[in-house]
Design an enzyme around this catalytic site. Structure first.
Site, PDB file in Angstrom:
ATOM      1  N   ASP A 132     -23.983 -21.161  14.433  1.00 34.62           N
ATOM      2  CA  ASP A 132     -24.841 -20.966  13.137  1.00 34.62           C
ATOM      3  C   ASP A 132     -25.142 -20.420  12.613  1.00 34.62           C
ATOM      4  O   ASP A 132     -25.140 -20.242  11.543  1.00 34.62           O
ATOM      5  CB  ASP A 132     -26.407 -22.026  14.206  1.00 34.62           C
ATOM      6  CG  ASP A 132     -26.063 -23.050  14.971  1.00 34.62           C
ATOM      7  OD1 ASP A 132     -24.898 -24.215  13.975  1.00 34.62           O
ATOM      8  OD2 ASP A 132     -27.048 -23.861  15.310  1.00 34.62           O
TER       9      ASP A 132
HETATM   10  C1  BGC Z   1     -31.045 -23.669  17.641  1.00 33.64           C
HETATM   11  C2  BGC Z   1     -30.468 -22.432  16.744  1.00 33.64           C
HETATM   12  C3  BGC Z   1     -30.294 -21.941  15.960  1.00 33.64           C
HETATM   13  C4  BGC Z   1     -31.110 -22.369  15.424  1.00 33.64           C
HETATM   14  C5  BGC Z   1     -30.106 -22.261  13.902  1.00 33.64           C
HETATM   15  C6  BGC Z   1     -31.701 -23.599  16.223  1.00 33.64           C
HETATM   16  O1  BGC Z   1     -32.225 -24.968  16.442  1.00 33.64           O
HETATM   17  O2  BGC Z   1     -31.386 -23.736  18.826  1.00 33.64           O
HETATM   18  O3  BGC Z   1     -29.156 -21.864  17.882  1.00 33.64           O
HETATM   19  O4  BGC Z   1     -30.403 -20.597  15.897  1.00 33.64           O
HETATM   20  O5  BGC Z   1     -31.702 -24.000  14.980  1.00 33.64           O
HETATM   21  O6  BGC Z   1     -30.979 -22.420  12.434  1.00 33.64           O
HETATM   22  C1  NOJ Z   2     -27.635 -24.889  18.652  1.00 36.34           C
HETATM   23  C2  NOJ Z   2     -27.004 -25.873  17.930  1.00 36.34           C
HETATM   24  O1  NOJ Z   2     -27.420 -26.924  18.292  1.00 36.34           O
HETATM   25  C3  NOJ Z   2     -24.894 -25.748  18.619  1.00 36.34           C
HETATM   26  O2  NOJ Z   2     -24.596 -26.774  17.320  1.00 36.34           O
HETATM   27  C4  NOJ Z   2     -24.931 -24.430  17.986  1.00 36.34           C
HETATM   28  O3  NOJ Z   2     -23.519 -23.913  18.270  1.00 36.34           O
HETATM   29  C5  NOJ Z   2     -25.704 -23.953  18.377  1.00 36.34           C
HETATM   30  N1  NOJ Z   2     -26.724 -23.770  18.725  1.00 36.34           N
HETATM   31  C6  NOJ Z   2     -25.158 -21.620  18.622  1.00 36.34           C
HETATM   32  O4  NOJ Z   2     -25.210 -21.124  17.688  1.00 36.34           O
END
Ligand code: BGC
Ligand code: NOJ
Length: 471
Positions: A216
């Site tokens: 992400d």
């Molecule tokens: C996730 C993270 C991610 C973030 C991105 C969070 O809810 O746990 O893994 O980095 O969203 O905006």
């Molecule tokens: C949490 C998100 O729910 C998932 O879609 C993503 O792949 C991981 N963070 C890694 O960034």
């Protein structure tokens, strides 16, 4: 004694509440209900039973890991101590991955989920990144443009078919963007998923990344000056982008091959041959432009510069491309997979698991996005993501190093961490999304337990690859 705690929304005349209380108003009734509940779980979790002689492993595989998979299937990443609630909805990527740990539990529910997810896809194969479970409509706020998303539908669907043998699901008519006037078969949805990648290739013949891939926080077209801006939804600069993902390339080779196998089984030999050409071309592109000499490059940025290369000062090596390209066995004969996994061992492995990247980013890089805004050692900036450690475990099994895979498994598996609970902090029977990495203030401290794709991937790695029992 037994205590009854309950909730009903029809509380004016308390009729419902009284009926419920009547069901459990003696100790005998409570005991019977508890026995039924036990039987329910024993039967459900008994669909896969392991007797390995290792009590911790049996406990994880037979009970807790499966239970966590059920919980993630039901609640996705909704409101919890760690996630922000229904705003997130059901992720296209997350929900497909959750299926690999759940599909053997209640296949009928998995089937329904697959159709729901596919119904939010666009006719060109792209997809809403998230949808709301009640309306089952895609989230306009976040939209699409995450170029890994389409491929996860192939994983979800094929996992279901392998488990159940229900090829009939492929004939189901499924709308695009919930519009029934443009419904096509689920098989056609898989075809447009496959084609979405090849219609969005960058200058090296590798897949364009879009807003982000699985990571992400690798936002290569975001270019945000404002840390309060949502990195994932903003794309400030994408005209003429050269930002490509080697991770998606590896995914394409794996799920492309699954798609080809499916076509062959369905007698679609021409389509299989067409797809094979693209998979072969991708394999060539990865070997040519995705190989850095000792490991796989992670990506190319907006300008076409390498990320995850020895040329970089920070973020020289990333876990994702090592995982996906070795799972795909790209360059196995030429020794690339061995080298890549040796580099993981040398540069990313720690006492508490494998970190995501190294060296961690110590300053903000506008061309990389959110990843470089996190403190070193946490989350996507060199944290130990328990979600992608299994990719390396599986990669190790691909090159025949099962013992190494097992070592990695035990490093992050909660049952083996009971002795360090004071440091680890989260429940010693539940996987966490991440554990602080070697650059962190407190390496080994875990965060975000329960609602994470970690559950499904570790279950998938241990059962199908380390133990080797495949449907
Ligand atoms: C996730 C993270 C991610 C973030 C991105 C969070 O809810 O746990 O893994 O980095 O969203 O905006
Ligand atoms: C949490 C998100 O729910 C998932 O879609 C993503 O792949 C991981 N963070 C890694 O960034």
């Amino acid at each position: 004694h037994s205590f009854l705690v309950g909730y009903t929304w029809e509380n004016i005349n308390k009729k419902k509440a009284k009926e419920t209380i009547a069901k459990f108003d003696t100790v005998a009734k409570v005991d019977a209900a508890l026995a039924d509940l036990r039987k329910y779980w024993d039967t459900l979790l008994g669909n896969y039973t392991l007797d390995s002689g290792d009590e911790k492993l049996d406990r994880m595989v037979n009970i807790w890991n499966q239970y966590q998979c059920m919980v993630t299937f039901c609640f996705s990443r909704s409101a919890s101590f760690f996630e922000s609630g229904i705003g997130r909805g059901m992720g296209f990527r997350d929900s497909n991955q959750d299926l690999v740990g759940f599909v053997h539990q209640i296949p009928e529910r998995a089937r329904e989920r697959i159709i729901d997810i596919a119904s939010t896809q666009f006719p060109d194969g792209g997809c809403y990144h998230q949808y709301q479970p009640l309306t089952k409509r895609g989230n306009n706020d976040i939209g699409g443009g995450f170029n890994d998303d389409p491929l996860w539908l192939i994983l979800g669907t094929i996992s279901y078919i392998k488990e159940t043998g229900d090829f009939g699901i492929l004939q189901e008519q499924v709308p695009f963007d919930n519009d029934w006037s443009v419904a096509r078969s689920l098989f056609d949805h898989l075809s447009v998923s496959f084609d979405h990648v090849i219609k969005n290739l960058g200058p090296h013949g590798l897949p364009l990344i879009g807003r982000a891939d699985w990571n992400d926080c690798l936002n290569l077209n975001c270019f945000s000056n404002d840390p309060n801006e949502s990195f994932q939804t903003a794309e400030n600069k994408s005209e003429g982008t050269k930002a490509e993902s080697v991770m998606i390339a590896g995914m394409f080779v794996i799920y492309g091959q699954d798609y080809i196998e499916l076509c062959k089984r369905l007698g679609k030999t021409e389509e299989a041959a067409r797809a094979q050409k693209h998979v072969d071309a991708m394999t060539v592109a990865v070997k040519k432009y995705g190989w850095d000499g000792e490991w796989f490059v992670r990506a190319y940025d907006y300008y076409g510069n390498k990320i995850g290369s020895r040329e970089n000062e920070e973020g020289k090596i990333f876990i994702e491309s090592q995982g996906w390209c070795t799972m795909a066995a790209i360059g196995k004969e030429e020794g690339m997979c061995h080298k890549s996994l040796d580099a993981v061992k040398e540069r990313l492995d720690t006492k508490y698991g494998i970190v995501l990247n190294n060296p961690a980013f110590t300053k903000y890089y506008i061309e990389y996005g959110e990843i470089s805004s996190y403190p070193p050692g946490y989350k996507e900036n060199a944290g130990i993501f328990c979600h992608n450690n299994p990719w390396i475990m599986i990669g190790e099994t691909v090159i025949g190093r099962g013992e190494q895979a097992w070592e990695y498994y035990k490093k992050i598996c909660p049952a083996y961490l009971e002795d360090i609970s004071d440091l680890h902090k989260t429940e010693p029977y539940v996987y966490s999304q991440m554990v602080a990495g070697k650059d962190a203030f407190k390496p080994g401290e875990a965060k975000n337990s329960w609602l994470t794709g970690t559950a499904a991937w570790n279950y998938y790695a241990i059962t199908q690859f380390i133990l080797g029992i495949k449907p």
